[in-house]
Design an enzyme around this catalytic site. Structure first.
Site, short mmCIF file in Angstrom:
data_model
loop_
_atom_site.label_atom_id
_atom_site.label_comp_id
_atom_site.label_asym_id
_atom_site.label_seq_id
_atom_site.Cartn_x
_atom_site.Cartn_y
_atom_site.Cartn_z
CG ASP A 66 -0.27 -0.51 2.50
OD1 ASP A 66 0.94 -0.26 2.67
OD2 ASP A 66 -0.94 -1.12 3.33
CD GLU A 142 -8.74 1.23 7.75
OE1 GLU A 142 -8.75 0.30 8.57
OE2 GLU A 142 -8.10 2.28 7.94
#
Length: 260
Positions: A66, A142
């Site tokens: 990421d 998330e």
């Protein structure tokens, strides 16, 4: 899913051994590289192996998980800078062999597609290192993330931003609100996943990962469906596991020939 409960230093050596054995078998292996505090012991152990001539990354490739959106190139908190400081500059990867998503790209959606294609063109990830967030996120997936998601733009939760604020000199106000992240579906295509977690703060996330139902509420639980997932946890991170005694017994009695 194999769960190994041991002191943090031992866990790091086990993961480093698995990577070194992979590189011995397949020097051109593709590694998935996580940032954050959890993998640091692994990277220390790998750097020591390279320094002593026992391991080489010269033919290997790597992809990071990421990247923050909007941090300028070279920013010390960008994950490109972090992985270089933690691993790449300490071992013998060839120049350009480790890549990450570009959080400064003018067209972020196109960048996500490009990154997915780059991983596929490299033959996919052989071994993916993962940490886990206190809310059960892996990479920046998330809670609520699709279990089939691909590399995409995500909005970070305030909990994740608070957890990461310690790395930024200006604290929480400097932590970006958006990121590019490999999706859960992307991560699940790695041939071997090694997740490492340390400390009681990760105990609930680890309990859900290992013993909870598969749910987007705890994104890491998708790893229960992976054919070769290894979860390395210290006593603190394992403190919520109902089956901890069983996991210790199975690891102590696994066949001598069986790797992680």
């Amino acid at each position: 899913m194999e769960v190994v409960i041991a002191p943090a230093a031992e866990l790091a050596e086990l993961a480093a051994d698995a990577i070194a054995e992979l590189l011995d078998r397949r020097p051109e292996a593709v590694l998935g590289l996580a940032t954050g505090s959890s993998p640091l012991g692994i990277y220390d152990a790998l750097a020591e192996r390279v320094a002593s001539g026992r391991t080489s990354f010269a033919a290997a490739h790597g992809f990071t998980l990421d990247e923050y959106v909007g941090l300028p190139a070279g920013h010390p908190c960008s994950y490109d800078a972090v992985i270089r400081a933690e691993l790449v500059d300490r071992v013998d990867f060839a120049p350009g062999a480790v890549r990450g998503p570009d959080g400064t790209a003018a067209d972020l959606l196109a960048e996500c597609s490009r990154y997915e294609a780059a991983i596929a063109d490299a033959g996919g990830v052989d071994l993916q290192i993962l940490g886990i967030g206190t809310d059960g996120h892996i990479a920046f997936n998330e809670p609520g993330s699709s279990l089939a998601s691909r590399t995409r733009v995500k909005t970070l939760t305030e909990q994740t931003r608070r957890d990461n604020a310690r790395f930024f000199d200006g604290g929480l106000p400097e932590v970006p609100r958006h990121c590019l992240t490999q999706g859960l579906g992307t991560i699940m295509e790695a041939r071997h996943v090694v997740l490492i977690a340390r400390g009681e703060a990760k105990a609930e996330a680890v309990r859900q990962l290992v013993e909870g139902p598969i749910s987007t509420r705890w994104p890491a639980t998708v790893l229960q469906l992976h054919p070769h997932a290894t979860v390395l946890v210290d006593e603190g991170a394992a403190s919520g596991l109902e089956l901890a005694s069983y996991f210790r017994w199975t690891y102590d009695n696994k066949p001598a020939w069986q790797r992680l």
